[in-house]
Structures are given as C-alpha cells and as structure tokens.
Design a protein around this motif. Structure first.
Motif, PDB file in Angstrom:
ATOM      1  N   ASP A   1       2.702  11.473  -0.961  1.00  0.00           N
ATOM      2  CA  ASP A   1       3.843  11.389  -0.040  1.00  0.00           C
ATOM      3  C   ASP A   1       3.328  11.096   1.363  1.00  0.00           C
ATOM      4  O   ASP A   1       2.768  11.954   2.020  1.00  0.00           O
ATOM      5  CB  ASP A   1       4.629  12.694  -0.053  1.00  0.00           C
ATOM      6  CG  ASP A   1       5.843  12.653   0.886  1.00  0.00           C
ATOM      7  OD1 ASP A   1       6.198  11.547   1.354  1.00  0.00           O
ATOM      8  OD2 ASP A   1       6.426  13.721   1.141  1.00  0.00           O
TER       9      ASP A   1
ATOM     10  N   THR B   1       0.835  -1.215   0.000  1.00  0.00           N
ATOM     11  CA  THR B   1       0.000   0.000   0.000  1.00  0.00           C
ATOM     12  C   THR B   1       0.862   1.254   0.000  1.00  0.00           C
ATOM     13  O   THR B   1       0.606   2.191  -0.766  1.00  0.00           O
ATOM     14  CB  THR B   1      -0.942   0.002   1.221  1.00  0.00           C
ATOM     15  OG1 THR B   1      -1.736  -1.180   1.202  1.00  0.00           O
ATOM     16  CG2 THR B   1      -1.845   1.224   1.202  1.00  0.00           C
ATOM     17  N   HIS B   2       1.875   1.288   0.851  1.00  0.00           N
ATOM     18  CA  HIS B   2       2.760   2.463   0.918  1.00  0.00           C
ATOM     19  C   HIS B   2       3.414   2.724  -0.436  1.00  0.00           C
ATOM     20  O   HIS B   2       3.448   3.870  -0.905  1.00  0.00           O
ATOM     21  CB  HIS B   2       3.826   2.231   1.986  1.00  0.00           C
ATOM     22  CG  HIS B   2       4.845   3.329   2.048  1.00  0.00           C
ATOM     23  ND1 HIS B   2       4.615   4.517   2.715  1.00  0.00           N
ATOM     24  CD2 HIS B   2       6.095   3.432   1.507  1.00  0.00           C
ATOM     25  CE1 HIS B   2       5.679   5.300   2.590  1.00  0.00           C
ATOM     26  NE2 HIS B   2       6.589   4.663   1.869  1.00  0.00           N
ATOM     27  N   ASN B   3       3.930   1.676  -1.060  1.00  0.00           N
ATOM     28  CA  ASN B   3       4.626   1.850  -2.333  1.00  0.00           C
ATOM     29  C   ASN B   3       3.675   2.266  -3.447  1.00  0.00           C
ATOM     30  O   ASN B   3       4.036   3.063  -4.331  1.00  0.00           O
ATOM     31  CB  ASN B   3       5.357   0.557  -2.713  1.00  0.00           C
ATOM     32  CG  ASN B   3       6.565   0.300  -1.826  1.00  0.00           C
ATOM     33  OD1 ASN B   3       7.174   1.237  -1.306  1.00  0.00           O
ATOM     34  ND2 ASN B   3       6.907  -0.964  -1.649  1.00  0.00           N
ATOM     35  N   PHE B   4       2.433   1.759  -3.420  1.00  0.00           N
ATOM     36  CA  PHE B   4       1.490   2.152  -4.462  1.00  0.00           C
ATOM     37  C   PHE B   4       1.012   3.583  -4.260  1.00  0.00           C
ATOM     38  O   PHE B   4       0.796   4.315  -5.227  1.00  0.00           O
ATOM     39  CB  PHE B   4       0.302   1.187  -4.535  1.00  0.00           C
ATOM     40  CG  PHE B   4      -0.382   1.236  -5.867  1.00  0.00           C
ATOM     41  CD1 PHE B   4       0.144   0.563  -6.956  1.00  0.00           C
ATOM     42  CD2 PHE B   4      -1.541   1.984  -6.044  1.00  0.00           C
ATOM     43  CE1 PHE B   4      -0.468   0.630  -8.198  1.00  0.00           C
ATOM     44  CE2 PHE B   4      -2.158   2.059  -7.283  1.00  0.00           C
ATOM     45  CZ  PHE B   4      -1.617   1.378  -8.370  1.00  0.00           C
TER      46      PHE B   4
ATOM     47  N   LYS C   1       2.871   5.892  -3.117  1.00  0.00           N
ATOM     48  CA  LYS C   1       4.005   6.664  -3.635  1.00  0.00           C
ATOM     49  C   LYS C   1       3.951   6.724  -5.159  1.00  0.00           C
ATOM     50  O   LYS C   1       4.199   7.773  -5.768  1.00  0.00           O
ATOM     51  CB  LYS C   1       5.311   6.007  -3.166  1.00  0.00           C
ATOM     52  CG  LYS C   1       6.553   6.836  -3.418  1.00  0.00           C
ATOM     53  CD  LYS C   1       7.766   6.169  -2.780  1.00  0.00           C
ATOM     54  CE  LYS C   1       9.007   7.020  -2.981  1.00  0.00           C
ATOM     55  NZ  LYS C   1      10.202   6.389  -2.338  1.00  0.00           N
ATOM     56  N   LYS C   2       3.594   5.585  -5.790  1.00  0.00           N
ATOM     57  CA  LYS C   2       3.474   5.540  -7.253  1.00  0.00           C
ATOM     58  C   LYS C   2       2.382   6.481  -7.747  1.00  0.00           C
ATOM     59  O   LYS C   2       2.487   7.070  -8.825  1.00  0.00           O
ATOM     60  CB  LYS C   2       3.179   4.096  -7.683  1.00  0.00           C
ATOM     61  CG  LYS C   2       3.129   3.892  -9.184  1.00  0.00           C
ATOM     62  CD  LYS C   2       2.888   2.432  -9.529  1.00  0.00           C
ATOM     63  CE  LYS C   2       2.825   2.226 -11.041  1.00  0.00           C
ATOM     64  NZ  LYS C   2       2.598   0.800 -11.380  1.00  0.00           N
ATOM     65  N   LEU C   3       1.329   6.627  -6.923  1.00  0.00           N
ATOM     66  CA  LEU C   3       0.227   7.528  -7.280  1.00  0.00           C
ATOM     67  C   LEU C   3       0.571   8.994  -7.059  1.00  0.00           C
ATOM     68  O   LEU C   3      -0.193   9.882  -7.423  1.00  0.00           O
ATOM     69  CB  LEU C   3      -1.016   7.174  -6.453  1.00  0.00           C
ATOM     70  CG  LEU C   3      -1.684   5.828  -6.761  1.00  0.00           C
ATOM     71  CD1 LEU C   3      -2.781   5.552  -5.740  1.00  0.00           C
ATOM     72  CD2 LEU C   3      -2.240   5.799  -8.176  1.00  0.00           C
ATOM     73  N   GLY C   4       1.728   9.244  -6.420  1.00  0.00           N
ATOM     74  CA  GLY C   4       2.153  10.616  -6.172  1.00  0.00           C
ATOM     75  C   GLY C   4       1.809  11.133  -4.799  1.00  0.00           C
ATOM     76  O   GLY C   4       1.886  12.337  -4.544  1.00  0.00           O
TER      77      GLY C   4
END
Length: 301
Positions: free
Chosen positions: A81, A71-74, A76-79
């Motif tokens: 922070d 979830t955290h990484n996705f 981040k991928k969505l923009g």
C-alpha cells in the motif's frame, strides 16, 4: 524581480501566467513532504516545477500530464500500500531528488538541480532545510497531512492543525536573499493555513516581509475555498472562512489583498488595500490576465 510564496494547486496555476510577464523566484512550502517507497516526495515543490516546465497534469494540478502508473499498480498487485498514487515519471523526480539527498546535497541544492533538469529558469527554493511536518488533529487521530487528505479523503472533522518541527526551522540564505532582493512579494492563492503559514513561521521570513510590499491573492471566494480543505483548516485555527479570514492570517505585513469580483465588501473589514478582479484561473490566459493585474498593483503600491 518578484518573489512568490507558494503551496500547491492555486499558486502553480498563477505561476503558469506569471512566467509569461515577469521575472520571479518561488519559495515553496515543504511541510507536506513525505517519504514514500524509499523516496522523498515534495508535493508542492514538484507542482511548482511541473507547472513552470509546462508538464503538470492540469486536470488534477499535481503530477505529470499523461503519466503512467505501472510501478504503482504493480506494487498494489504485490500487496504494497503506497498510499500516494505516484506516476512513473513523477517517481523519477523523487528518485532524482532522493539520490542527491543521500549523497549529501541539501534540499535546496537538490531542488535547484531538479528545476534545472526540467528546464525551469526561475529559481525554486524550499522554505527551509529542516524537516517540518503538517499534522492534522481530527476525529481520526493525529495525522500527517497526506494521510488526512489522501487516505481519509479529507473527510474527518478537524480540531487543530500544527507544524511539527517548525520551531527549529530557519530560512536559508538563498530564501532570505531572494526575498530581500525582490521588488515585492506575491502570496499566491494557496491554502493559507497548511500551504503558506508554514513558510511564514520559518525563522526570518516574517521579518523580511514586514519590510517589503506584499500582495496576497485570496483563495477564498465568498465563504468557500476554490479547492481543497482550506475551510476546515481555517475554522480549526479560529479564522472566518472568507477573504477577511485570509487577511487575518497575513495582516501583520500585508499591503494589498486581491479578491474575486463580488467580494469588495471586505474593504470595510480589513486594514489594507483591496483590489477585485476575476481570480478564477480556468486557463493559462486567465493566469496571464491575473498576473498582469498583480503587476499593476505592485506598480501602484
């Protein structure tokens, strides 16, 4: 029955050993709490619960071992922070807590339910119900502790530390009850300024400690903290970075200070009993050994 005052990192390490040899409750710092992605994160409470549940990530001493970060990484991928790196299991803890709070439960009630859900038998209590926020005044601005430590990696020069809202904070009946019933109070080797001082500043806590046997484990060895930014914070508040400086933070009620072998020199600097041993905990066995040593001190006092 003992009571332990805890922040993060050092004291949760100690608790993994203490749970093997003693009955105790834990009063935990909440001044580093922060709302992230719609959920309330209580870093120190979570570290205590995870440590007692034996699922804490022992490499970092926060979060859950072998957690994933999908979830955290996705996000981040969505923009988005998120600032704090929150694992998926860890996030479930925050959602569990936050939903209870939104339903009207107190933080104390939510914490007790959370600990029970993780199979923790020890009573884990937040220091108060009021919102208290650790603020770091530094050359990057007036920052929340998490912003200073995570976003800025603890690098800015620190000028002051204060606790926003602490003047309204009052110890709960549960906290006062556990402290009053305890045979002794152990202050774990957490940061004296940002982890333990907020607990001590909560209305009602110091008055109880003045009547109890209080033993503190120094998180400072020689002139260096075992971990974290304690040195910067102690200097900013005018304390020497040493076991003697730790004593100065707690001197109003402290009966005994436990220091690392080699720091016995502090006996000439303080007005309490000083005991020395190996305080560095690299394993659960080390934590058990230190815990047994603390119990011997309580019996002597």
């Amino acid at each position: 029955m003992l009571a332990v005052l805890s922040g993060g990192t050092g004291t949760p390490k100690l608790l993994t050993g203490l749970k093997e040899v003693a009955d105790f409750s834990v009063v935990v710092n909440t001044a580093e709490d922060i709302w992230v992605s719609g959920n309330k994160v209580c870093p120190d409470i979570d570290s205590v619960i995870y440590a007692l549940a034996e699922i804490i990530d022992e490499d970092k001493w926060w979060g859950v071992k072998n957690d994933s970060f999908v979830t955290h990484n996705f996000l981040k991928k969505l923009g988005f922070d998120e600032m704090l790196m929150i694992g998926d299991i860890d996030r479930a803890t925050h959602i569990f807590r936050s939903e209870l709070l939104r339903k009207g439960y107190s933080l104390t009630e939510a914490t007790l339910k959370l600990a029970e859900a993780y199979g923790v038998k020890n009573k884990v209590l937040p220091m108060c119900e009021e919102e208290v926020e650790t603020r770091i005044v530094c050359d990057a601005g007036d920052l929340h502790f998490q912003e200073f430590w995570i976003k800025h990696r603890g690098e800015p020069e620190v000028y002051d530390v204060y606790f926003k809202g602490i003047e309204k904070a009052e110890a709960t009946e549960e906290v006062l009850g556990e402290l009053e019933r305890s045979k002794a109070v152990i202050i774990g080797p957490s940061n004296p300024i940002t982890s333990i001082s907020p607990i001590l500043m909560v209305k009602g806590v110091r008055e109880v400690l003045e009547e109890k046997i209080v033993v503190a484990v120094s998180p400072i060895i020689g002139s260096s903290p075992v971990s974290g930014p304690a040195a910067k914070f102690m200097r900013a508040k005018g304390y020497e970075v040493s076991p003697a400086g730790v004593y100065e933070v707690y001197k109003d009620f402290l009966d005994a200070l436990v220091v690392q072998t080699g720091d016995e020199w502090v006996r000439s600097e303080v007005d309490c009993e000083v005991f020395s041993t190996d305080t560095i905990m690299k394993s659960k066995e080390d934590a058990v050994k230190l815990s047994k040593f603390l119990l011997e001190i309580v019996e002597k006092l």
